[in-house]
Design a protein around this motif. Sequence first.
Motif, mmCIF file in Angstrom:
data_model
loop_
_atom_site.group_PDB
_atom_site.id
_atom_site.type_symbol
_atom_site.label_atom_id
_atom_site.label_comp_id
_atom_site.label_asym_id
_atom_site.label_seq_id
_atom_site.Cartn_x
_atom_site.Cartn_y
_atom_site.Cartn_z
ATOM 1 N N ALA A 1 0.739 -1.236 0.140
ATOM 2 C CA ALA A 1 0.027 0.082 0.134
ATOM 3 C C ALA A 1 0.924 1.279 -0.023
ATOM 4 C CB ALA A 1 -1.001 -0.072 1.147
ATOM 5 N N ILE A 2 0.831 1.988 -1.079
ATOM 6 C CA ILE A 2 1.648 3.133 -1.103
ATOM 7 C C ILE A 2 0.683 4.431 -1.670
ATOM 8 C CG2 ILE A 2 3.773 2.035 -1.598
ATOM 9 C CD1 ILE A 2 3.342 2.256 -4.544
ATOM 10 N N GLU A 3 1.349 5.561 -1.537
ATOM 11 C CA GLU A 3 0.638 6.601 -1.867
ATOM 12 C C GLU A 3 1.171 7.383 -3.366
ATOM 13 O OE1 GLU A 3 0.068 9.912 0.889
ATOM 14 O OE2 GLU A 3 -1.240 8.638 2.267
ATOM 15 N N LEU A 4 0.545 7.455 -4.220
ATOM 16 C CA LEU A 4 0.925 7.995 -5.612
ATOM 17 C C LEU A 4 -0.074 8.858 -6.163
ATOM 18 C CD1 LEU A 4 1.550 4.406 -7.236
ATOM 19 C CD2 LEU A 4 3.115 5.729 -6.342
ATOM 20 N N GLU A 5 0.748 9.666 -6.981
ATOM 21 C CA GLU A 5 -0.383 10.836 -7.694
ATOM 22 C C GLU A 5 -0.775 10.017 -8.966
ATOM 23 O OE1 GLU A 5 1.684 14.719 -8.730
ATOM 24 O OE2 GLU A 5 3.076 13.967 -7.321
ATOM 25 N N PRO A 6 -1.817 10.388 -9.252
ATOM 26 C CA PRO A 6 -2.621 9.624 -10.584
ATOM 27 C C PRO A 6 -1.610 9.373 -11.697
ATOM 28 C CG PRO A 6 -4.202 11.440 -9.725
ATOM 29 C CD PRO A 6 -2.645 11.652 -8.881
ATOM 30 N N ARG A 7 -0.660 10.429 -12.088
ATOM 31 C CA ARG A 7 -0.023 10.156 -13.338
ATOM 32 C C ARG A 7 1.267 9.509 -13.385
ATOM 33 N NH1 ARG A 7 1.948 15.075 -15.414
ATOM 34 N NH2 ARG A 7 3.709 14.003 -16.251
ATOM 35 N N VAL A 8 1.589 8.530 -12.078
ATOM 36 C CA VAL A 8 2.735 7.976 -11.946
ATOM 37 C C VAL A 8 2.638 6.572 -12.828
ATOM 38 C CG1 VAL A 8 4.192 6.735 -10.262
ATOM 39 C CG2 VAL A 8 3.138 9.023 -9.582
ATOM 40 N N SER A 9 3.660 6.205 -13.305
ATOM 41 C CA SER A 9 3.661 4.870 -14.217
ATOM 42 C C SER A 9 4.071 3.847 -13.285
ATOM 43 C CB SER A 9 4.766 5.075 -15.336
ATOM 44 O OG SER A 9 6.010 5.060 -14.760
ATOM 45 N N LEU A 10 3.793 2.663 -13.654
ATOM 46 C CA LEU A 10 4.031 1.546 -12.893
ATOM 47 C C LEU A 10 5.784 1.384 -12.732
ATOM 48 C CD1 LEU A 10 3.332 -1.140 -11.586
ATOM 49 C CD2 LEU A 10 3.684 -2.316 -13.750
ATOM 50 N N LEU A 11 6.291 1.751 -13.546
ATOM 51 C CA LEU A 11 7.825 1.842 -13.557
ATOM 52 C C LEU A 11 8.340 2.698 -12.550
ATOM 53 C CD1 LEU A 11 10.468 1.029 -14.732
ATOM 54 C CD2 LEU A 11 10.343 2.839 -16.404
ATOM 55 N N ASP A 12 7.602 3.934 -12.331
ATOM 56 C CA ASP A 12 8.221 4.851 -11.381
ATOM 57 C C ASP A 12 7.736 4.357 -9.923
ATOM 58 O OD1 ASP A 12 9.604 6.411 -12.981
ATOM 59 O OD2 ASP A 12 7.980 7.821 -13.267
ATOM 60 N N ALA A 13 6.441 3.707 -10.029
ATOM 61 C CA ALA A 13 5.928 3.205 -8.633
ATOM 62 C C ALA A 13 6.750 2.141 -8.290
ATOM 63 C CB ALA A 13 4.771 2.610 -8.974
ATOM 64 N N LEU A 14 7.498 1.328 -9.308
ATOM 65 C CA LEU A 14 8.308 0.430 -8.867
ATOM 66 C C LEU A 14 9.482 0.788 -8.432
ATOM 67 C CD1 LEU A 14 7.737 -2.359 -11.535
ATOM 68 C CD2 LEU A 14 6.976 -2.815 -9.261
ATOM 69 N N ARG A 15 10.161 1.644 -9.097
ATOM 70 C CA ARG A 15 11.556 2.052 -8.848
ATOM 71 C C ARG A 15 11.671 3.280 -7.754
ATOM 72 N NH1 ARG A 15 15.698 1.186 -12.343
ATOM 73 N NH2 ARG A 15 16.861 2.957 -11.510
ATOM 74 N N ASP A 16 10.887 4.187 -7.623
ATOM 75 C CA ASP A 16 10.824 5.070 -6.768
ATOM 76 C C ASP A 16 10.068 5.150 -5.354
ATOM 77 O OD1 ASP A 16 12.493 6.289 -8.854
ATOM 78 O OD2 ASP A 16 10.973 7.621 -9.478
ATOM 79 N N HIS A 17 9.099 4.156 -5.453
ATOM 80 C CA HIS A 17 8.245 4.134 -4.269
ATOM 81 C C HIS A 17 8.275 2.659 -3.540
ATOM 82 C CE1 HIS A 17 6.017 7.829 -5.013
ATOM 83 N NE2 HIS A 17 6.169 7.580 -6.221
ATOM 84 N N LEU A 18 8.810 1.636 -4.464
ATOM 85 C CA LEU A 18 8.733 0.292 -3.798
ATOM 86 C C LEU A 18 10.386 0.083 -3.832
ATOM 87 C CD1 LEU A 18 5.729 -1.483 -5.448
ATOM 88 C CD2 LEU A 18 6.020 -0.617 -3.197
ATOM 89 N N ASP A 19 11.131 0.873 -4.339
ATOM 90 C CA ASP A 19 12.814 0.253 -4.235
ATOM 91 C C ASP A 19 12.986 -0.933 -4.873
ATOM 92 O OD1 ASP A 19 13.255 2.740 -2.898
ATOM 93 O OD2 ASP A 19 12.805 1.806 -0.926
ATOM 94 N N MET A 20 12.285 -1.105 -6.024
ATOM 95 C CA MET A 20 12.692 -2.381 -6.794
ATOM 96 C C MET A 20 13.139 -1.667 -8.122
ATOM 97 S SD MET A 20 8.989 -4.934 -6.276
ATOM 98 C CE MET A 20 8.564 -5.199 -4.696
ATOM 99 N N THR A 21 14.543 -1.691 -8.152
ATOM 100 C CA THR A 21 15.141 -1.076 -9.293
ATOM 101 C C THR A 21 15.590 -2.099 -10.349
ATOM 102 O OG1 THR A 21 17.273 -1.104 -7.767
ATOM 103 C CG2 THR A 21 15.715 0.852 -7.630
ATOM 104 N N GLY A 22 15.324 -3.294 -10.124
ATOM 105 C CA GLY A 22 15.803 -4.408 -11.082
ATOM 106 C C GLY A 22 14.951 -3.855 -12.476
ATOM 107 N N THR A 23 13.616 -3.362 -12.543
ATOM 108 C CA THR A 23 13.234 -3.046 -13.645
ATOM 109 C C THR A 23 13.681 -1.797 -14.115
ATOM 110 O OG1 THR A 23 11.197 -4.094 -12.862
ATOM 111 C CG2 THR A 23 11.162 -2.466 -14.433
ATOM 112 N N LYS A 24 14.387 -1.573 -15.335
ATOM 113 C CA LYS A 24 15.175 -0.285 -15.817
ATOM 114 C C LYS A 24 14.377 0.639 -16.667
ATOM 115 C CE LYS A 24 18.755 -2.258 -13.834
ATOM 116 N NZ LYS A 24 18.959 -1.869 -12.606
ATOM 117 N N LYS A 25 14.591 1.737 -16.578
ATOM 118 C CA LYS A 25 14.135 2.807 -17.410
ATOM 119 C C LYS A 25 15.281 3.098 -18.365
ATOM 120 C CE LYS A 25 11.703 6.330 -15.654
ATOM 121 N NZ LYS A 25 11.046 7.719 -15.079
ATOM 122 N N GLY A 26 14.918 2.859 -19.485
ATOM 123 C CA GLY A 26 15.651 3.238 -20.513
ATOM 124 C C GLY A 26 15.214 4.492 -21.262
ATOM 125 N N CYS A 27 14.215 4.417 -21.901
ATOM 126 C CA CYS A 27 13.555 5.523 -22.866
ATOM 127 C C CYS A 27 12.405 6.167 -22.325
ATOM 128 C CB CYS A 27 13.136 4.988 -24.257
ATOM 129 S SG CYS A 27 11.601 3.954 -24.189
#
Lengths: 285, 174
Positions: free
Chosen positions: B32-58
Amino acid sequence: MEFLQPADWAEALAVKAAHPDALPIAGGTDVMVDLNFDRARPGALLDLTRVTDLTDWGTDGDWLRVGAGVTYRRLIDELAGRVPGLALASRTVGSPQIRNRGTVGGNLGSASPAGDAHPALLAAGALVELASVRGTRRVPVTEYFTGPKRSVRTPDELIAAFLVPARPGAEQFAKVGTRNAMVIAVCSFALSLDAATRTVGTGIGSAGPTPLRATEAEAFLAAELPWETRGAVPESVAARFGELVGSAARPIDDVRGSADYRRHALAVLARRALAWAWTDPGGAV
Amino acid sequence: MAINQSTAPAETGLRGPRGEPVTLDVNGATYAIELEPRVSLLDALRDHLDMTGTKKGCDQGTCGACTVWMDGRRVLSCLTLAYSCEGHQIATIEGIAQDGELHPMQQAFIDHDAFQCGYCTPGQIMSAIALLREGNATTDADIAEHMSGNICRCQAYPNIHAAIREVRDADDGG
């Protein structure tokens, strides 16, 4: 930015009426690019992924009605025999990951001249079903696009579905791009040959302010094809058909290609699509 | 971040504009996390759940580095809205090793030296496993076609394809 997540279609229409500025989002494969790069900051997002009505398809009289939320993957897996041209176009959309999320409804909503679904819908003579709390209307796709990323859809309307004839003709699709995946088309072409009515449908993508039909090319080919004998298409007929398709385009020079190149490529694609569709009428699947 | 009470459900399904609680199911665990509506799943994973295995390329859907699974199907997390993932099962590279044992595809990537810099690798592996599940890896051309959404700037494609073939041909099917 607010977030609206209606649970069903009636609620979705009510929400859209109350928030006409809300940007509908389904798979997100187009909308999210604009959000990620801050190119769009809509007042509200209207998430349609809970509206299960949008993911249904079925026959409706002489038409096949496909919900706006059916993904490209499902068009390929479930409907290739019923929408052969669109299924071919769907195979060229993005990548497997994109095809698992992207929808024709989203393609129509963005109304980009380069949308991969549009030429196939034009060639098939599709209808776009638009709905609002005021009612539902079905617009021929030939009248749907009004300019780059513009359509006849009013702010309170949502795209419910598209409809194509339940018995498709021989359909083909071809596209030019710089890579085998993840390309925005340099140009694309779709063809439908209906032997029962002896009519020809065409669609040109990414070579004009909107997706286009090549109406003169359609009339020429319908009159010249040897429907009776099913004999080979004379080379002169194929060449003239290609020329007419190329001249129907209204391309510009841009980063993806020059106007001259696009006209030339369209003529080539049109000849190829004709040869494929004529020699293998059922082979579009 | 506080919940914006003024926009609380006066109307069904209305949330935002500020951070709102979201429940995400990732690799079998519920967060359970708090996010703004516009947040992508990628940013939620990396920036909010600290799961940085999924990479941001483009961040625009062209590279495939952010590939994850949603209900078992591969999707691009950069183009998936985090809010719309509620009620769906997300799987990331962090979740595919079982009981300390690498997934056969992870081991095959190591055995075939299927990477150089490694940045695209999590996305390649998530895509490769899904590809075998989809059953579209019969020929080399099939593999190339159905892996075409994942770019490797180091050009490790021959080794990536070799790793996929090995797992495909293994007795247990990976």
